[in-house]
Structures are given as structure tokens and as C-alpha cells.
Design a protein around this motif. Structure first.
Motif, PDB file in Angstrom:
ATOM      1  N   ASN A 135      12.045-108.563  17.990  1.00 23.37           N
ATOM      2  CA  ASN A 135      12.086-107.427  18.909  1.00 23.37           C
ATOM      3  C   ASN A 135      13.161-106.425  18.512  1.00 23.37           C
ATOM      4  O   ASN A 135      13.009-105.224  18.713  1.00 23.37           O
TER       5      ASN A 135
ATOM      6  N   SER B  75      12.579-102.437  17.860  1.00 27.22           N
ATOM      7  CA  SER B  75      13.304-101.388  18.573  1.00 27.22           C
ATOM      8  C   SER B  75      14.174-100.562  17.632  1.00 27.22           C
ATOM      9  O   SER B  75      14.564 -99.440  17.968  1.00 27.22           O
TER      10      SER B  75
ATOM     11  N   ALA C 195       5.066-103.342  18.881  1.00 28.82           N
ATOM     12  CA  ALA C 195       5.726-102.356  19.737  1.00 28.82           C
ATOM     13  C   ALA C 195       5.057-101.016  19.477  1.00 28.82           C
ATOM     14  O   ALA C 195       4.801-100.651  18.325  1.00 28.82           O
TER      15      ALA C 195
ATOM     16  N   ASN D 134       5.101-103.334  24.572  1.00 28.48           N
ATOM     17  CA  ASN D 134       5.652-104.466  23.849  1.00 28.48           C
ATOM     18  C   ASN D 134       4.725-105.654  23.995  1.00 28.48           C
ATOM     19  O   ASN D 134       4.385-106.036  25.117  1.00 28.48           O
TER      20      ASN D 134
END
Length: 945
Positions: free
Chosen positions: A639, A643, A753, A815
């Protein structure tokens, strides 16, 4: 539905309020603090054995329900690992008289803080509901206790098996994600109830039959093996007939024989080295110790805090502040019901010798065992811990409020007031008692564990230890016909009245130097929360110095012109106050959590940290190293990688939001940040003319303003020209949906994402309707996206979409962590679901009703705590909203229609121009993505050094 660790004494405060305090006046004494912690209750037991506790708290029209079953993973026999956690999931999937997913009625009635968790010793379910919906919640909880099995069929079992296995993959996919398996298997021998982890093994989960899981439930989930706590706007006189009505007819379960789980001792020290996809080496020392009822547990918790829990801990001072061989250290006791684990951990600074760090840890422990702690250290631990407990008990429910304290005490110790005895025991600790307990337990053979960067061991033996079979794939489900639940024998009760939200009044004043102050009174607990906020954030970073704000804020409490970082930390601990500095994208904040009796001294220290940071060159280099390590950690997490990459692909590098949302920057820019640049950022952005102070808590403006004038009112307001953020850069137009692939070899899951930049700015009222529409599409557990990929297909542990609260152009963000072999299918499903919602199948009447009702009815629960009020008050001011904004939301929601939802979503989101970042094993994932026929580009990440 990750497990929740047991909550005893040494509770970590939220990061927003982490930091030190000042010791001018004599702080409140520990005994006086302990006297303030009280959760009065009434108790009764139904004839079927269900034990019930009721605590009255009228501060908000909500009631927290907490149901604890005295069954966890330690009760699982060989071959059935993971069953307790699997059943936790199944118990959300509907019962005989409430066949829908339980989140459906919970959202309808405005439930907040609802979830379920499983751990070694218990399974619990909890929700906070408006008082008018209490009977509905009692009906739901009683139906899954007494009327569950007819609602479970093979289809639900197969689906939740897949969800749980994706939860396991998600955890395993993280850096250090396999450590727990080794720890449990090493400290606890084969056959010991704590030998295996709660998540269980893939093979055992695959082998779980419908008969197995139903027999598991019959044997362990009776009312006589459960505790129900009601806390909030309720009293025992009202509660007893309602509980009797809904739970009284459930028969007792079979007699349960508790497993024996003695505390084991290693025959000799054990040393192991694991390799993992980690950003730095971690050195650990672990011992099996007593559990929550152990005679020495509190003393051991104090020892752990002195060694590595306090901001001024011995390991921090020696390894982090001292020779700087470690990035960070910690020490803690994780106390389960029958055993515990004492852990010391150090994240080694890249380039430092892990062996040497381990030897230093051993030397510090040896010195501690020889000489013990000081009286001041013990007192600081007690003050800090009790202060945290007081603040935590502002909530009636959730993961750690008053209902949890009562339930945990009754389940593990047969005493709802165990929390009070723990606090008294903490206050009574002395250097002698702490040293004696430490010598007894930490002189035993230790488990020395080192986790270092390198390829994971995926041999059959290693995977068996991790609870994985060779493939991790579930068998093809049997072709079955869904069972027909029995005809309902009872129906859900009608809901009662839902009083409107009463948001606290916002009082305003201005200090002598012009700083605006905003205050809301919340006297529920004797604490005050303060935020000194500046219009800065990571969007104020110069384009060639990303991460400057983050490094500047991190340095604020690492020394002032008159106090060292150690002195600041010790002063904080003596007061039970915490100060933290940090920032988001738009704002930089310094937060204070203070006990009301110590507010003045705490504010003085807050002002010193904000106004007079030293920016010592030695501290600059130490914190620079920590930030570089944090960037490495971000780039090691799936993750985190997503990001890091996505903002630049959405906004472009020139726009202030086109940077990693973490605000950490990149390694190259952080490496060159000078002390002058840090001091310059403080001068340019963190000054009186750019500040506002927000306060919520147990005080009043007449008391508060003189204290603020004393600490902040004489801060000179510099009128010189300052830099200002610019959002004029164009945002690149995306011609068509595109995928960016980041290779992460060996990943059992992929993180997807995605999103796009909307035309709206944060203050745009159109976002109120759009967020409601997104609740249907991706913003809730019951959303289309999550229902499809998690509940229907079983490819993910959870999918979400959101619209972050930013002050300028906001993004729509998705997400979705999914199993690797379904990555391409999942991208296709996400796009299809979005197009369907925006096209032929917009909001249904059921979705509209559920969303509007839930949003209205959850308002009082959303603002139960002063922390929530503090955040809302800041949003009111910065987004230019009226003071009664949240009180007007109910009427605005009621006026919305399905057509409004659809119009808002269709105007904002273009399903043909989405941007996706996929982080996964390219060898497995890229062929799947290529089949989609969408533009595909591989992204190479920078390597943080």
C-alpha cells in the motif's frame, strides 16, 4: 476484522497527541489520577447463564453493545486452526431471522464503531447505536447467538473462507508479515494452545466443512459462555427486561472444559535469523511470561515501559538518541488470558551492525536486572499510563472504551473492576517490585530473533511454519444448493426516536497578538485536547525539497533552546501529557493531550516546542536518518508503494498534491535538506500570524484564555512577507483509463489503487451529495465495489473508495488488495461496477434509504469524543462552514433523492479516464493486465538509501 490485542495498562496514546510536557507546578499525584478512573455498573445474570453488565453514561444519546464469547484460537484442536476467526466472519453473514449481512441493518440504524475481532482467548462483537435503535441491536446480537445455524450454508462458508484467506495473504504480504508465526511456534511448544496463530493455516481453512463449523459453534457459543455489556444512554432497570426478551429463550450450551496453557520456559536460549522483504534489520528479544492475571504482569509492564516504552526510555536514550545505531526501539508486554509475551525490538539503522545492537540491548537489560528502575521512572510510567486510560474511557464502546474494560475484566478475571485493580497495582509499584519481577522472568532463556532484508524462505518447511500449504489455493467449492433458512420465529422490532445531533457550541476569542482561538467544552473526562494549526502541510514543501515539512515537524519536540529532547520527554511523562507534531497535505499541526489539573504547565511546554525549537545539528541528522528509513519502509509495503506512485500519476509533479501523500518526500530530496532549510520552513510557515489554536475538553474559556495568553499571547507576529502555496499548475488530462504496474516479486496479493482528480475543491458543497453517492458505490462495507470483490467473489479482504478532505482539488480514490491470480479480473470488475453504477443501474431505493438513514442516525455517535469534535471544528473553520454545519446535515440528507446521487456521481466520475496503480508480482500479474487491452506502463521505484 483483524484481532484486537488485550488492553491492560500501558496504552499507547493516539499519534496526534504523542510527545512531552513541562513540570513547573507540581503535577497531579498518581493516587489522585487513579481515583478519577471509575466505571460504575450494575450486573445481572439470565437463567441461561448470560452475564450482563450495564453502565450508564448520558453524555450522548447512544448505547454501546459489546458481546464477548470466551472462545478464541487457543481453543482450536489440531487440524482446526483458524476456525474461531472463520466463525467470527460467518457470524456477520446473517442469521435465521435476520438473513441479510449484519452490516445492512447496522447501517440502517446509524450504528458506529461496529466490528468484530478474534484473538487467542475470545471473540467479540461490538456496535454503538442510537438509543432508539437499541432493541434492533439486541435482536441482531441475540439472533446470531441463538438462531445462527439455519442461516449458514455452503455458499456462505466458501465465500468467507476466501475472505479469511485473503486477510491472511494481506497480512503475510506486509514486511515482517511472517514474524508472528515464528514467534508463536518458538516460544510455545507443539501442542501448546498458543503455539499457532489466530489466522490459522490455509490447509485447515480449506478443510473446514459445513458440519465442522456448525459443530464448532454448537460447542462454544452458548449464552453461558458469553458476556453482554451495555454502556451509554441506558440503565439496568430499562436494560433487564429488554435483554431478557431477546436473549432469555436461548438455551445454555454444553459444558466447556477450559484448556490448560502453562507458561513455558525455553530449555536454552534460541537464536534465529529470518530473511524477509523488509526495509531494515530488526533485532528482537522475546520471553514467554504470565498473562493478564499474573502476579508479576503489572510490574513487567512497568519494566517494559522503562526499557523501551517511554519517550525517555533507556533503549531510546542509548540506541536512538545516543549512539544512533537504531532508528527506533520498543518494549512491551502483550498479555493474553493465560500467558504473555515480553518483547524488546530495535529497528537497526542501515549501516549499523545488528549484532552490536543486540549486544547493547542485552547489556541494558542486564544492567536493569542488576540495578532496577528509579523511583522517578516508575512514577512517570504510572502517570503516563493512567492519563492514557482516562482519555480512552471517554468512549462508551468501540475497540477500547468503557464497555471493553468491563467485558474484558469479567471474561478473563471474573471481575468487571479488574481495570481498577490494575491501576491501583500500577500506582503501588516501586523500584523493588519491578526489579524483582524482571529478575524472575527476564533472567530465563531468551528467544533472540533477527529479521533481515533478503528473499523470503519459501521452502515447504518454512511455508508449513507460516500455516501455508504449497499453493495456498482453496479447493473448488462443491456444487451445492443453498439451504433454505427456517421460517422466521421472530421479527426485528421497530426503531424508536432518533434525537437530532447537538454539536457543542464553538466559542471564539483572539489573543493579544491576533491568534484566533476556537473552543468547545466537553467535560466528560478530565482531559483537554489542543491543536495549534498552521496553513502549511506537505503542499508547502518546495518542489526540490520534498519532505521538508515532515522533517521540520518531527524535530520540534527533539529539543528547544533550553531543554533537551530527553528533558522534554521526562517532563511530559511526569505530567501525563503528550505533545506531537506532524502534518497532513494542507496543514501542519502540533497537538497536546493534557490532564485538566496539569493544563497550564502542559500549555507552557507546548508553546516552548512550537516557538523555540533548537534544531540541533545532531538531532537533524538523527531525524533525517529516521525519515529516510520511513521512506524505505513505505517502499517495502504494497500500500505504501501504491500511495507513493499514485498522486504523481493523478496530479502531475507540478501540482502541490502530486507528491507522495505521506509527506515523507523522496530519499534524494531528504538527503540534501539543510538545517538552514528546516529553520527557514519554521520561520516562514510556523509563526503566530499563520496559526490558529483549537481546544476541546474539560475547561472553560474564562480559565483557558489566560493560560493561552501566558503561553502564546506574547509570541511576536512578524509582518514580513512570507511564501505562499500556489495551486495554479495545470493538472494533466487523462485521455483514457491507464494502468501503471510496479513489480513486487513473490507477492501473494496485488494492491490496486486508482482514481481520478475531480473538478471540486474541498469546500464545495456538491461533495456532500457526492460522498453520499460514493457510500453506495465504494464508501461503505455494503458498497457495490466491496460487495462484489469481497462478499460475492471472495477475491479481497476489503475494497474501498473515498474522497479525501483536501482544501483544493480533491481526488476520487479506490483501494483494492486482491489475491494475485485475480488481479486482472479485479481491475475489470472494478471498472465494470463503476460503469454500471454510473450507467444503467444507478442508486436503488433500498440503497438510498439505507445510506440516508445511516448518515442521519449515526451523527450523534460520530461526535461522541472530544477528539472527533476537535477534528470537526477544524474542518468547519478551514472549509468556511457555519458553526451549525453538522447539525444541518440531517435535513440535507433527508432531502436527497436517488436521482441526486446519480447526477452527482455521473457529473464527477468518468469511468473511461481512471488511473490505476497495481503493485504485485509482475510475472503473474502482467499477463492478466495485458489481456484487458488497456494502456499499461511499468514503473521503476527509486531505491531509498
Amino acid at each position: 476484522m483483524r484481532p484486537m490485542p488485550h488492553r491492560r495498562l500501558l496504552i499507547a496514546l493516539p499519534l496526534l497527541f504523542a510527545g512531552p510536557a513541562y513540570a513547573a507546578p507540581e503535577p497531579a499525584q498518581v493516587a489522585a489520577l487513579v481515583a478519577k478512573v471509575d466505571i460504575p455498573y450494575e450486573a445481572f445474570t439470565l437463567p441461561n447463564g448470560l452475564r450482563v453488565l450495564v453502565h450508564t453514561d448520558r453524555k450522548a444519546p447512544v448505547v454501546a453493545l459489546s458481546v464477548w464469547y470466551h472462545v478464541g484460537s487457543k481453543d482450536e484442536p489440531a487440524g482446526k486452526t483458524g476456525f474461531a476467526h472463520l466463525f467470527e466472519h460467518l457470524m456477520f453473514n446473517g442469521s435465521e431471522n435476520a438473513p441479510e449481512d449484519f452490516f445492512t441493518p447496522l447501517q440502517q440504524i446509524g450504528g458506529t464503531d461496529y466490528n468484530g475481532t478474534t484473538w487467542f482467548d475470545r471473540t467479540n462483537y461490538f456496535e454503538t447505536v442510537p438509543t432508539g435503535a437499541l432493541q434492533t441491536a439486541l435482536f441482531l446480537e441475540s439472533d446470531r447467538m441463538g438462531h445462527l445455524l439455519g442461516g449458514i450454508d455452503q455458499t456462505k462458508l466458501d465465500n468467507q473462507r476466501g475472505v479469511v484467506q485473503n486477510e491472511k495473504r494481506q497480512g503475510d504480504n506486509e514486511p515482517f508479515g511472517l514474524t508472528e508465526y515464528t514467534v508463536q511456534a518458538t516460544l510455545f511448544p507443539v501442542g501448546h494452545p498458543y503455539h499457532h496463530t489466530t489466522i490459522g493455516s490455509m490447509a485447515d481453512l480449506n478443510g473446514a466443512s459445513l458440519t465442522d463449523v456448525k459443530n464448532w459453534f454448537r460447542a462454544r457459543y452458548g449464552p453461558d459462555n458469553a458476556v453482554l455489556v451495555l454502556a451509554g444512554d441506558i440503565d439496568a432497570k430499562t436494560a433487564k427486561p429488554l435483554v431478557t426478551k431477546w436473549f432469555g429463550d436461548i438455551p445454555r450450551g454444553p459444558a466447556i472444559t477450559r484448556v490448560e496453557a502453562p507458561v513455558p520456559t525455553l530449555a536454552a536460549p534460541v537464536t534465529k535469523v529470518l530473511k524477509d522483504r523488509v526495509p531494515y534489520t530488526r533485532v528482537e528479544r522475546r520471553w514467554a511470561v504470565e498473562g493478564v492475571n499474573g502476579a508479576d504482569t503489572t510490574a513487567l509492564e512497568v519494566a517494559a515501559s522503562v526499557l523501551g516504552g517511554l519517550s525517555s526510555s533507556r533503549l531510546d536514550n542509548a540506541l536512538v538518541r545516543g549512539d544512533q545505531s537504531a532508528i527506533s526501539v520498543s518494549a512491551s508486554v502483550e498479555a493474553f488470558e493465560q500467558v504473555g509475551i515480553f518483547t524488546i525490538s530495535a529497528n537497526v539503522k542501515p549501516g549499523a551492525d545488528p549484532v552490536a545492537v543486540g549486544k547493547k540491548i542485552d547489556a541494558i537489560v542486564a544492567d536493569f536486572l542488576k540495578n532496577g528502575p528509579t523511583a522517578d521512572e516508575v512514577r512517570r510510567v504510572a502517570t503516563r499510563s493512567i492519563s492514557a486510560t482516562i482519555g480512552g474511557y471517554e468512549s462508551v464502546g468501540g475497540f477500547g472504551g468503557k464497555a471493553v474494560a468491563l467485558a474484558e475484566g469479567l471474561v478473563y478475571s471474573d471481575d468487571p473492576q479488574k481495570y481498577k485493580k490494575d491501576l491501583a497495582e500500577l500506582a503501588a509499584q516501586t523500584p523493588a517490585t519491578v526489579m524483582a519481577a524482571s529478575r524472575k522472568w527476564l533472567s530465563r532463556p531468551v528467544f533472540n530473533l533477527t529479521i533481515e532484508p533478503g528473499p523470503r524462505d519459501t521452502s515447504p518447511a518454512a511455508m508449513a511454519l507460516a500455516g501455508d500449504d504449497a499453493t495456498g489455493a482453496a479447493p473448488a467449492p462443491a456444487v451445492t444448493t443453498a439451504s433454505v433458512p427456517p421460517k422466521p420465529t421472530r421479527t426485528a422490532p421497530p426503531v424508536g426516536a432518533f434525537p437530532p445531533l447537538k454539536f457543542p457550541a464553538i466559542e471564539r476569542t483572539t489573543l493579544a497578538n491576533g491568534i484566533s482561538v476556537y473552543f468547545a467544552r466537553r467535560p466528560a473526562v478530565p482531559v483537554v485536547r489542543v491543536s495549534v494549526s498552521f496553513d502549511a502541510g506537505s503542499s508547502a514543501d518546495p518542489a526540490d525539497t520534498l519532505g521538508l515539512q515532515s522533517l521540520t515537524m518531527a524535530l520540534l519536540d527533539e529539543g528547544t533552546k533550553t531543554k533537551t529532547s530527553v528533558q522534554l520527554a521526562e517532563a511530559q511523562e511526569r505530567l501525563g501529557a503528550t505533545i506531537s507534531s506532524g502534518g497532513g497535505i494542507d496543514r501542519s499541526n502540533v497537538g497536546l493531550y493534557a490532564l485538566t489539573p496539569n493544563l497550564g504547565a502542559s500549555l507552557d511546554l507546548l508553546a516552548d516546542i512550537v516557538r523555540n525549537p533548537a534544531f540541533d545539528p545532531k538531532e537533524v541528522e538523527r531525524l533525517r536518518g529516521q525519515q529516510l528509513a520511513a521512506i524505505s519502509a513505505q517502499l517495502s509495503q504494497p500500500n505504501g508503494v501504491a500511495s507513493y506512485v499514485l498522486p504523481g500519476k493523478l496530479y502531475g509533479a507540478a501540482y502541490p498534491y502530486g507528491r507522495p501523500f505521506s509527506g515523507l518526500g523522496d530519499a534524494a530530496s531528504v538527503a540534501k535538506i539543510s538545517r538552514d532549510a528546516i529553520a527557514g520552513f519554521h520561520h516562514d510557515w510556523l509563526y503566530a500570524g499563520n496559526a490558529a489554536i483549537f481546544v476541546v475538553g474539560d475547561t472553560d474559556m474564562a480559565t483557558l484564555k489566560p493560560l493561552l495568553e501566558s503561553s502564546f499571547g506574547n509570541w511576536p507576529t512578524d509582518r514580513m512577507a512570507r511564501p505562499r502555496k500556489s495551486f495554479a499548475a495545470p493538472i494533466p488530462a487523462n485521455a483514457a483509463t491507464k494502468i501503471y504496474l510496479v513489480d513486487r516479486p513473490g507477492s501473494p496479493q496485488s494492491v490496486i489503487a486508482g482514481g481520478q482528480v475531480l473538478a471540486n475543491e474541498g469546500k464545495d458543497d456538491a461533495l456532500i451529495v457526492l460522498r453520499q453517492a460514493n457510500d453506495v458505490l465504494g464508501g461503505s462495507f455494503l458498497s457495490r465495489l466491496n460487495t462484489d470483490l469481497r462478499e460475492t467473489k471472495g477475491w479481497s479482504y476489503g475494497v474501498s473508495a473515498s474522497i479525501p478532505t483536501l482544501e483544493n482539488r480533491v481526488p476520487y480514490m479506490i483501494n483494492a488488495p486482491v489475491q494475485a491470480d485475480r488481479t486482472g479480473d479485479s481491475v475489470a470488475a472494478l471498472i465494470a461496477d463503476i460503469k454500471t453504477f454510473l450507467g444503467p443501474k444507478g442508486t436503488t431505493p433500498e440503497e438510498l434509504e439505507r445510506t440516508v438513514n445511516g448518515s442521519i442516525r449515526e451523527l450523534p455517535g460520530n461526535f461522541e469524543t472530544s477528539d472527533a469534535v476537535l477534528g470537526a471544528m477544524q474542518r468547519i473553520i478551514y472549509l468556511g462552514r457555519p458553526d451549525n454545519f453538522y447539525e444541518t446535515l440531517a435535513d440535507r440528507y433527508r432531502a436527497m433523492t436517488a436521482a441526486d446521487f446519480d447526477k452527482a456521481a455521473r457529473a464527477a466520475i468518468d469511468p473511461n479516464k481512471l488511473v490505476f496503480v497495481v503493485v504485485g508480482d509482475a510475472a503473474k500479474v502482467k499477463p492478466q493486465l495485458e489481456k484487458l487491452g488497456l494502456p499499461l506502463e511499468t514503473v521503476q521505484l527509486p531505491v531509498a538509501k
